[in-house]
Write a protein that holds these residues in place. Sequence first.
Motif, mmCIF file in Angstrom:
data_model
loop_
_atom_site.group_PDB
_atom_site.id
_atom_site.type_symbol
_atom_site.label_atom_id
_atom_site.label_comp_id
_atom_site.label_asym_id
_atom_site.label_seq_id
_atom_site.Cartn_x
_atom_site.Cartn_y
_atom_site.Cartn_z
ATOM 1 N N ILE A 86 27.236 -21.706 15.492
ATOM 2 C CA ILE A 86 28.417 -20.961 15.691
ATOM 3 C C ILE A 86 28.038 -19.439 15.516
ATOM 4 C CG2 ILE A 86 30.721 -20.347 15.742
ATOM 5 C CD1 ILE A 86 31.085 -22.789 13.870
ATOM 6 N N ALA A 87 28.030 -18.382 16.350
ATOM 7 C CA ALA A 87 27.615 -17.060 16.214
ATOM 8 C C ALA A 87 28.760 -16.305 15.824
ATOM 9 C CB ALA A 87 27.012 -16.565 17.342
ATOM 10 N N ALA A 88 28.681 -15.212 15.102
ATOM 11 C CA ALA A 88 29.926 -14.279 14.920
ATOM 12 C C ALA A 88 30.364 -13.749 16.454
ATOM 13 C CB ALA A 88 29.443 -13.090 14.145
ATOM 14 N N GLY A 89 31.593 -13.889 16.483
ATOM 15 C CA GLY A 89 32.563 -13.593 17.810
ATOM 16 C C GLY A 89 32.783 -14.818 18.761
ATOM 17 N N SER A 90 32.177 -15.770 18.462
ATOM 18 C CA SER A 90 32.709 -17.097 19.369
ATOM 19 C C SER A 90 33.313 -17.917 18.238
ATOM 20 C CB SER A 90 31.399 -17.847 19.887
ATOM 21 O OG SER A 90 30.500 -17.774 18.949
ATOM 22 N N MET A 91 34.444 -18.945 18.785
ATOM 23 C CA MET A 91 34.999 -20.138 18.078
ATOM 24 C C MET A 91 34.337 -21.414 17.990
ATOM 25 S SD MET A 91 37.861 -18.447 16.957
ATOM 26 C CE MET A 91 38.785 -19.802 16.622
ATOM 27 N N PRO A 92 34.367 -21.937 16.872
ATOM 28 C CA PRO A 92 33.950 -23.341 16.859
ATOM 29 C C PRO A 92 34.509 -24.327 17.880
ATOM 30 C CG PRO A 92 34.839 -22.736 14.850
ATOM 31 C CD PRO A 92 35.136 -21.674 15.639
ATOM 32 N N THR A 93 33.958 -25.244 18.567
ATOM 33 C CA THR A 93 34.141 -26.078 19.641
ATOM 34 C C THR A 93 34.027 -27.598 18.865
ATOM 35 O OG1 THR A 93 32.088 -26.252 20.225
ATOM 36 C CG2 THR A 93 33.597 -24.959 21.719
ATOM 37 N N LYS A 94 33.423 -27.597 17.631
ATOM 38 C CA LYS A 94 33.332 -29.092 17.148
ATOM 39 C C LYS A 94 33.868 -29.153 15.566
ATOM 40 C CE LYS A 94 29.256 -30.445 19.686
ATOM 41 N NZ LYS A 94 27.866 -30.184 19.779
ATOM 42 N N GLU A 95 33.861 -30.204 15.428
ATOM 43 C CA GLU A 95 34.728 -30.352 13.828
ATOM 44 C C GLU A 95 33.401 -31.049 12.924
ATOM 45 O OE1 GLU A 95 38.111 -33.096 11.632
ATOM 46 O OE2 GLU A 95 37.845 -32.977 13.787
ATOM 47 N N VAL A 96 33.483 -30.577 11.828
ATOM 48 C CA VAL A 96 32.436 -31.038 10.737
ATOM 49 C C VAL A 96 33.027 -32.428 10.165
ATOM 50 C CG1 VAL A 96 31.106 -30.890 8.726
ATOM 51 C CG2 VAL A 96 31.470 -28.814 10.420
ATOM 52 N N ARG A 97 32.217 -33.507 10.673
ATOM 53 C CA ARG A 97 32.666 -35.045 10.154
ATOM 54 C C ARG A 97 31.686 -35.211 9.021
ATOM 55 N NH1 ARG A 97 33.903 -36.346 15.565
ATOM 56 N NH2 ARG A 97 36.128 -36.100 15.767
ATOM 57 N N PRO A 98 32.059 -36.062 8.086
ATOM 58 C CA PRO A 98 31.240 -36.479 6.873
ATOM 59 C C PRO A 98 29.743 -36.762 7.495
ATOM 60 C CG PRO A 98 33.145 -37.647 6.748
ATOM 61 C CD PRO A 98 33.181 -37.029 8.192
ATOM 62 N N GLY A 99 28.891 -36.357 6.628
ATOM 63 C CA GLY A 99 27.455 -36.437 7.054
ATOM 64 C C GLY A 99 27.106 -35.536 8.345
ATOM 65 N N THR A 100 28.017 -34.614 8.580
ATOM 66 C CA THR A 100 27.102 -33.719 9.649
ATOM 67 C C THR A 100 27.346 -31.985 8.837
ATOM 68 O OG1 THR A 100 29.559 -32.967 10.778
ATOM 69 C CG2 THR A 100 28.244 -35.159 11.482
ATOM 70 N N ALA A 101 26.712 -31.271 9.800
ATOM 71 C CA ALA A 101 26.886 -29.684 9.293
ATOM 72 C C ALA A 101 26.657 -29.155 10.617
ATOM 73 C CB ALA A 101 25.690 -29.514 8.439
ATOM 74 N N ILE A 102 27.332 -27.569 10.637
ATOM 75 C CA ILE A 102 27.382 -26.800 11.943
ATOM 76 C C ILE A 102 26.312 -25.582 11.287
ATOM 77 C CG2 ILE A 102 28.411 -25.343 13.475
ATOM 78 C CD1 ILE A 102 30.357 -27.594 13.943
ATOM 79 N N ARG A 103 25.248 -24.898 12.082
ATOM 80 C CA ARG A 103 24.590 -24.090 11.769
ATOM 81 C C ARG A 103 25.515 -22.529 11.813
ATOM 82 N NH1 ARG A 103 20.147 -20.859 13.641
ATOM 83 N NH2 ARG A 103 18.616 -20.601 12.192
ATOM 84 N N ILE A 104 25.760 -21.795 11.043
ATOM 85 C CA ILE A 104 26.632 -20.848 11.193
ATOM 86 C C ILE A 104 26.138 -19.239 10.752
ATOM 87 C CG2 ILE A 104 27.876 -21.050 8.893
ATOM 88 C CD1 ILE A 104 30.570 -20.899 10.229
ATOM 89 N N MET A 105 26.646 -18.482 11.386
ATOM 90 C CA MET A 105 26.172 -17.114 11.014
ATOM 91 C C MET A 105 27.221 -16.260 10.455
ATOM 92 S SD MET A 105 23.340 -17.220 12.296
ATOM 93 C CE MET A 105 23.139 -18.896 13.091
ATOM 94 N N THR A 106 26.975 -15.276 9.442
ATOM 95 C CA THR A 106 27.704 -14.523 8.810
ATOM 96 C C THR A 106 28.857 -13.984 9.721
ATOM 97 O OG1 THR A 106 25.801 -13.668 7.300
ATOM 98 C CG2 THR A 106 28.038 -12.616 7.429
ATOM 99 N N GLY A 107 30.122 -13.886 9.482
ATOM 100 C CA GLY A 107 31.182 -13.644 10.190
ATOM 101 C C GLY A 107 31.841 -14.461 11.244
ATOM 102 N N ALA A 108 30.797 -15.612 11.465
ATOM 103 C CA ALA A 108 31.460 -16.427 12.366
ATOM 104 C C ALA A 108 32.671 -17.412 11.520
ATOM 105 C CB ALA A 108 30.499 -17.484 12.730
#
Length: 590
Positions: free
Chosen positions: A78-100
Amino acid sequence: MISVEEALDKVLHYIKVLEPERKPILDCLGQVLAEDIHSTIDIPPLDNSAMDGYALRAEDTRGASESSPRYLVVIGEIAAGSMPTKEVRPGTAIRIMTGAPLPEGADAVVRFEDTDEVSHKSSKKDLSHIGILCGAKKGLNVRCRGEDIARGNLVLRRGQVLRPQEIGVLASLGHSTALVIRRPIVAILATGNELIGVDQPLAPGKIHDSNTYTIAAEVSRYGGIPKILGIGRDSVESLNEKIVEGLDADMLITSGGVSKGDYDMVKDVLAEHGEIGFWTVCMKPGKPIAFGIMKKEEGGKKKKVPHLGLPGNPVSSMITFEQFARPAILKMMGKATLAKPTIRAIIEDDVANNDGRRLFARVKVTKLGGQYHASLTGRQGSGVFTSIAKANGLAIIPESSKGVKAGEVVDVQMLDWGEEQGEEKKLPIVSIAGKSQSGKTMLMEQLIAEFKKRGYKVAALKHSHGGIEIDHPGKDSWKFTQAGSDAVCISSPVKLAFVKNLDHELNIGEIMPIIGLEFDLVLAEGFSKSKIPKIEVHRKELGDDLLCSPGELSAIVTDAPLATDVAQFPWGDTVAVADFIEKKFLRTVS
Ligand code: AMP
Ligand code: MG
């Protein structure tokens, strides 16, 4: 004669705060807010990441360390300015930028530096998995919704002066305009038959009108809008004509024509337009001042325009502007603080005050060792314009005082305060260090002579292990020391010597203010333990090692080159050493 305070009270009594106006926020700098600002939004609007990293569940990182990473499946970015589309479930991670925005399910962000991403990338492994190298607590690197400003908060209050940061706050709340107290329009009229415009060639008996420009610049500086009326002649008709043009303004400032001379008719003309007070204020410079209220019909309503008649002398007019016009302008703008910033400083010159008035002496204030020092800027006659151009403050000698002696503490009203003030003036100091017998004193002598030749004012500072005598046995001052005086000071028309008994040695920071600011350079011999720039003198026959660690040295002067990165000069090349000191410590960047 009335006091400065009485005169100011009288002026301020007639000055009203102006009405508010709405304008674009960028035009509001320095103006007073005329409305309370409540937030209608949350800032930040959503929980979001404070770092570039991985959004994850803190409990998935429990026990993670560099030696035992926890591996998570990377399910998106997820980059700053966009909305997440997925949920973080146990054992997972989402790469994220400052401000996102933080995705559902995540409660912490682990920054890239605390993951194995860097080693991943260099080994070109795919990024479907990420190794987390530290345990994260819930909330790590997460900025919560409304944490800065919550919807409904009172963010800015009316009365607040808008600085760049408040203008930024308004912008972050989505305000493109603000309601602020309007700036006063100040009409400025110079008077005198001797005056000609700046763009005219000088003719016999004439001088350029400078007050208009000083006053207009002062008006702008304090937030008003100058309206230049030009030059009025010393005749009733000419002044009448000009003054009518000034009645549109919120205030009229004239200069000149308020003394007791034959042509000083400003007060007579003003009396025709309204009420006029004519005061002799107990101050120097700037004794005669006129203040009045001019009346004007405007759309059937009576409008009152305050008029301040300043003396003609450029210095007097500027100093009286500071005392009376500046507070008036600030009051019209709705400002709460009208006083000029005042500091306490040690005066460096004797200042006499012979006629029982409050003396505003033009001084240059500098700061040394945390202490302010004020020195007179030259001749103090009210016609001496350069004395105020060199000044950054006005030392105030009260009417009750016959004067002050150098070394006493005085109040100084600062003309400039803020960035113009710059940094504390630092007197450059370089020490010549080295082992005993290395030749420190000889280098000191050579450098002192070289810097004197280059036109610098040099002070030499010497460290001594024993006591210090300033006079030979048998001399009076020596007798005083013998008798036990705690300090001996010998003053003559050409030299001053001061020796004071101490119970502990002073450090360089304490010594420098005693040396004073008048020098360009202090060359110190010894002081190898002080944290000041040092040049070490090295001689091979005393050993290959140095007295100081190379990291502390600016240069080395040696008779045999050493294997080190520090700049080195051969013994005897004093010119090169002086060039080095000059370039490194004496030339300020311009
Ligand atoms: P006055 O107060 O009119 O007697 O002026 C006192 C002194 O200030 C005289 O030497 C004037 O020439 C000088 N002076 C008056 N007005 C100005 C001005 N606008 N610019 C420069 N000097 C002025
Ligand atoms: Mg005049």
